[in-house]
Motif scaffolding. Structure first.
Motif, PDB file in Angstrom:
ATOM      1  N   ASN A   1       0.825  -1.211   0.000  1.00  0.00           N
ATOM      2  CA  ASN A   1       0.000   0.000   0.000  1.00  0.00           C
ATOM      3  C   ASN A   1       0.855   1.255   0.000  1.00  0.00           C
ATOM      4  O   ASN A   1       0.382   2.328  -0.365  1.00  0.00           O
ATOM      5  CB  ASN A   1      -0.939   0.016   1.211  1.00  0.00           C
ATOM      6  N   SER A   2       2.106   1.121   0.437  1.00  0.00           N
ATOM      7  CA  SER A   2       3.038   2.248   0.376  1.00  0.00           C
ATOM      8  C   SER A   2       4.451   1.703   0.382  1.00  0.00           C
ATOM      9  O   SER A   2       4.680   0.526   0.719  1.00  0.00           O
ATOM     10  CB  SER A   2       2.836   3.211   1.555  1.00  0.00           C
ATOM     11  N   LEU A   3       5.415   2.538   0.043  1.00  0.00           N
ATOM     12  CA  LEU A   3       6.800   2.111  -0.006  1.00  0.00           C
ATOM     13  C   LEU A   3       7.419   1.934   1.379  1.00  0.00           C
ATOM     14  O   LEU A   3       8.563   1.527   1.492  1.00  0.00           O
ATOM     15  CB  LEU A   3       7.623   3.104  -0.831  1.00  0.00           C
ATOM     16  N   THR A   4       6.644   2.216   2.434  1.00  0.00           N
ATOM     17  CA  THR A   4       7.106   1.905   3.782  1.00  0.00           C
ATOM     18  C   THR A   4       6.795   0.460   4.145  1.00  0.00           C
ATOM     19  O   THR A   4       7.184  -0.006   5.221  1.00  0.00           O
ATOM     20  CB  THR A   4       6.480   2.851   4.825  1.00  0.00           C
ATOM     21  N   GLY A   5       6.081  -0.276   3.251  1.00  0.00           N
ATOM     22  CA  GLY A   5       5.924  -1.714   3.412  1.00  0.00           C
ATOM     23  C   GLY A   5       4.588  -2.205   3.926  1.00  0.00           C
ATOM     24  O   GLY A   5       4.440  -3.399   4.212  1.00  0.00           O
ATOM     25  N   GLU A   6       3.586  -1.336   4.053  1.00  0.00           N
ATOM     26  CA  GLU A   6       2.272  -1.803   4.500  1.00  0.00           C
ATOM     27  C   GLU A   6       1.693  -2.804   3.502  1.00  0.00           C
ATOM     28  O   GLU A   6       1.743  -2.582   2.296  1.00  0.00           O
ATOM     29  CB  GLU A   6       1.286  -0.636   4.655  1.00  0.00           C
ATOM     30  N   ARG A   7       1.148  -3.894   4.015  1.00  0.00           N
ATOM     31  CA  ARG A   7       0.598  -4.950   3.173  1.00  0.00           C
ATOM     32  C   ARG A   7      -0.481  -4.391   2.249  1.00  0.00           C
ATOM     33  O   ARG A   7      -1.299  -3.572   2.656  1.00  0.00           O
ATOM     34  CB  ARG A   7       0.005  -6.057   4.053  1.00  0.00           C
ATOM     35  N   TYR A   8      -0.474  -4.835   0.997  1.00  0.00           N
ATOM     36  CA  TYR A   8      -1.422  -4.309   0.015  1.00  0.00           C
ATOM     37  C   TYR A   8      -2.845  -4.728   0.341  1.00  0.00           C
ATOM     38  O   TYR A   8      -3.121  -5.914   0.590  1.00  0.00           O
ATOM     39  CB  TYR A   8      -1.078  -4.773  -1.395  1.00  0.00           C
ATOM     40  N   GLN A   9      -3.742  -3.752   0.336  1.00  0.00           N
ATOM     41  CA  GLN A   9      -5.173  -3.990   0.419  1.00  0.00           C
ATOM     42  C   GLN A   9      -5.849  -3.050  -0.560  1.00  0.00           C
ATOM     43  O   GLN A   9      -5.541  -1.857  -0.603  1.00  0.00           O
ATOM     44  CB  GLN A   9      -5.702  -3.726   1.842  1.00  0.00           C
ATOM     45  N   GLU A  10      -6.769  -3.576  -1.335  1.00  0.00           N
ATOM     46  CA  GLU A  10      -7.456  -2.752  -2.317  1.00  0.00           C
ATOM     47  C   GLU A  10      -8.228  -1.635  -1.633  1.00  0.00           C
ATOM     48  O   GLU A  10      -8.779  -1.806  -0.555  1.00  0.00           O
ATOM     49  CB  GLU A  10      -8.414  -3.624  -3.140  1.00  0.00           C
ATOM     50  N   GLY A  11      -8.218  -0.458  -2.253  1.00  0.00           N
ATOM     51  CA  GLY A  11      -8.970   0.669  -1.711  1.00  0.00           C
ATOM     52  C   GLY A  11      -8.123   1.703  -1.010  1.00  0.00           C
ATOM     53  O   GLY A  11      -8.656   2.645  -0.413  1.00  0.00           O
ATOM     54  N   GLY A  12      -6.795   1.581  -1.080  1.00  0.00           N
ATOM     55  CA  GLY A  12      -5.924   2.572  -0.456  1.00  0.00           C
ATOM     56  C   GLY A  12      -5.697   3.779  -1.357  1.00  0.00           C
ATOM     57  O   GLY A  12      -6.085   3.789  -2.533  1.00  0.00           O
ATOM     58  N   ASP A  13      -5.051   4.802  -0.806  1.00  0.00           N
ATOM     59  CA  ASP A  13      -4.744   6.022  -1.567  1.00  0.00           C
ATOM     60  C   ASP A  13      -3.605   5.799  -2.563  1.00  0.00           C
ATOM     61  O   ASP A  13      -3.548   6.461  -3.598  1.00  0.00           O
ATOM     62  CB  ASP A  13      -4.340   7.154  -0.617  1.00  0.00           C
ATOM     63  N   TRP A  14      -2.687   4.892  -2.223  1.00  0.00           N
ATOM     64  CA  TRP A  14      -1.487   4.674  -3.023  1.00  0.00           C
ATOM     65  C   TRP A  14      -1.257   3.189  -3.261  1.00  0.00           C
ATOM     66  O   TRP A  14      -1.735   2.347  -2.487  1.00  0.00           O
ATOM     67  CB  TRP A  14      -0.254   5.256  -2.314  1.00  0.00           C
ATOM     68  N   ILE A  15      -0.527   2.874  -4.315  1.00  0.00           N
ATOM     69  CA  ILE A  15      -0.062   1.520  -4.586  1.00  0.00           C
ATOM     70  C   ILE A  15       1.433   1.604  -4.856  1.00  0.00           C
ATOM     71  O   ILE A  15       1.875   2.370  -5.713  1.00  0.00           O
ATOM     72  CB  ILE A  15      -0.760   0.896  -5.798  1.00  0.00           C
ATOM     73  N   ALA A  16       2.211   0.826  -4.089  1.00  0.00           N
ATOM     74  CA  ALA A  16       3.667   0.787  -4.273  1.00  0.00           C
ATOM     75  C   ALA A  16       4.031  -0.538  -4.940  1.00  0.00           C
ATOM     76  O   ALA A  16       3.557  -1.598  -4.509  1.00  0.00           O
ATOM     77  CB  ALA A  16       4.373   0.927  -2.935  1.00  0.00           C
ATOM     78  N   ILE A  17       4.864  -0.473  -5.950  1.00  0.00           N
ATOM     79  CA  ILE A  17       5.114  -1.640  -6.789  1.00  0.00           C
ATOM     80  C   ILE A  17       6.609  -1.859  -7.007  1.00  0.00           C
ATOM     81  O   ILE A  17       7.365  -0.908  -7.200  1.00  0.00           O
ATOM     82  CB  ILE A  17       4.414  -1.476  -8.153  1.00  0.00           C
ATOM     83  N   VAL A  18       6.999  -3.127  -6.964  1.00  0.00           N
ATOM     84  CA  VAL A  18       8.308  -3.551  -7.449  1.00  0.00           C
ATOM     85  C   VAL A  18       8.051  -4.335  -8.727  1.00  0.00           C
ATOM     86  O   VAL A  18       7.399  -5.374  -8.715  1.00  0.00           O
ATOM     87  CB  VAL A  18       9.033  -4.440  -6.423  1.00  0.00           C
ATOM     88  N   ALA A  19       8.531  -3.784  -9.851  1.00  0.00           N
ATOM     89  CA  ALA A  19       8.339  -4.418 -11.160  1.00  0.00           C
ATOM     90  C   ALA A  19       9.673  -4.960 -11.651  1.00  0.00           C
ATOM     91  O   ALA A  19      10.675  -4.251 -11.621  1.00  0.00           O
ATOM     92  CB  ALA A  19       7.766  -3.420 -12.152  1.00  0.00           C
ATOM     93  N   GLN A  20       9.665  -6.211 -12.093  1.00  0.00           N
ATOM     94  CA  GLN A  20      10.904  -6.834 -12.571  1.00  0.00           C
ATOM     95  C   GLN A  20      10.952  -6.827 -14.084  1.00  0.00           C
ATOM     96  O   GLN A  20       9.953  -7.090 -14.758  1.00  0.00           O
ATOM     97  CB  GLN A  20      10.985  -8.273 -12.061  1.00  0.00           C
ATOM     98  N   LYS A  21      12.129  -6.494 -14.600  1.00  0.00           N
ATOM     99  CA  LYS A  21      12.349  -6.548 -16.034  1.00  0.00           C
ATOM    100  C   LYS A  21      12.173  -7.990 -16.498  1.00  0.00           C
ATOM    101  O   LYS A  21      12.860  -8.888 -16.030  1.00  0.00           O
ATOM    102  CB  LYS A  21      13.759  -6.038 -16.363  1.00  0.00           C
TER     103      LYS A  21
END
Length: 288
Positions: free
Chosen positions: A267-287
């Motif tokens: 849910n953020s780059l501070t590491g909060e577990r993802y849950q749908e409906g948050g203000d932000w989405i933090a992603i690690v995308a691999q090439k």
């Protein structure tokens, strides 16, 4: 009299034009981030520890770096490209963790500050003042960072161009670490519509009037903050800041189309577990 009349006519036309809703991602005033006064105001906003309109607050930045290091998304010895590095608020502590940093920002004032700060601390950070779209790295970096929703400020075509530049810059299996805003954030914050008079502030050193307007483009999940600034000398400029919001589904599809796969999400780059409906989405995308 004729000169005054001409000035009034230009001001009237500028205001009239600003009232027409802009085409999607239509640019505004070109001299923005490097405007002599605005860039000074922006740097002050970045460095203000009690304001998160330009950069996140120091505590959040510290937690972000702690999470990215502890989760081994970033590792000592990694070569990292920090896109939109500003005055080095992430680059500096990452370098202190043994990470090799190249920071890129379009604002000369922010880059000058970052360089001076790094020199004072004895840190070897490569800071570049330039446009992301002119970068030509080839499998150079282990990781690329772009923090605080900066990828949201680009049109679909520009975003895809940037993702291809990032893809090319990353080594095999390299990671792109970033965050995007969601429509929930937009609904919560709302769209600004007001005007105000200032004796001197963010936009101008002297007296000026600012007309703030917000426009929603729901068909593209995009929105516009528009600022029409009229100063005492009769100048009228229109500044536009665009944002494209995403869901996990839409950003995942964009990444896949551009040669990436989602490796992790919070849910953020501070590491909060993802849950749908948050203000932000933090992603690690691999090439891929």
């Amino acid at each position: 009299m004729g000169r005054s009349s001409g000035t009034l006519q230009k001001l009237f036309q500028c205001l009239a034009d600003s009232e027409h809703q802009a085409e999607l991602f239509q640019p505004g005033e070109a001299l923005f981030w490097d405007d002599p006064h605005i860039s000074r105001s922006m740097l002050a906003a970045h460095l203000n520890p009690e304001f998160d309109g330009a950069s996140r607050m120091p505590g959040t930045i510290e937690k972000t770096i702690e999470h990215l290091i502890s989760s081994q998304v970033l590792r000592p010895g990694d070569r990292v490209l920090d896109l939109g590095c500003g005055p080095g608020l992430y680059s500096r502590p990452l370098c202190q963790q043994g990470i090799q940093i190249t920071g890129v920002d379009i604002s000369q004032r922010s880059i000058d500050y970052a360089r001076q700060n790094a020199e004072e601390l004895g840190l070897n950070i490569d800071y570049i003042c330039g446009d992301f779209f002119n970068l030509q790295y080839e499998e150079t970096f282990d990781r690329v960072l772009q923090i605080y929703g900066e990828i949201c400020t680009f049109s679909n075509n520009a975003r895809n161009r940037l993702l291809q530049i990032i893809h090319q810059a990353l080594k095999r299996d390299g990671l792109f670490i970033f965050d995007v805003s969601t429509r929930k954030l937009r609904r919560r914050e709302g769209l600004r519509n007001r005007w105000y008079f200032s004796e001197g502030g963010f936009w101008r050193e002297g007296r000026h009037i600012v007309l703030e307007e917000g426009y929603d483009y729901p068909q593209d999940d995009s929105w516009l903050n528009q600022y029409t600034v009229i100063d005492e000398g009769g100048s009228c400029k229109v500044y536009r800041i665009w944002f494209h919001d995403y869901s996990l589904q839409t950003i995942s599809a964009v990444l896949q189309d551009n040669g990436f796969k989602v490796a992790d999400v919070w849910n953020s780059l501070t590491g909060e577990r993802y849950q749908e409906g948050g203000d932000w989405i933090a992603i690690v995308a691999q090439k891929a």
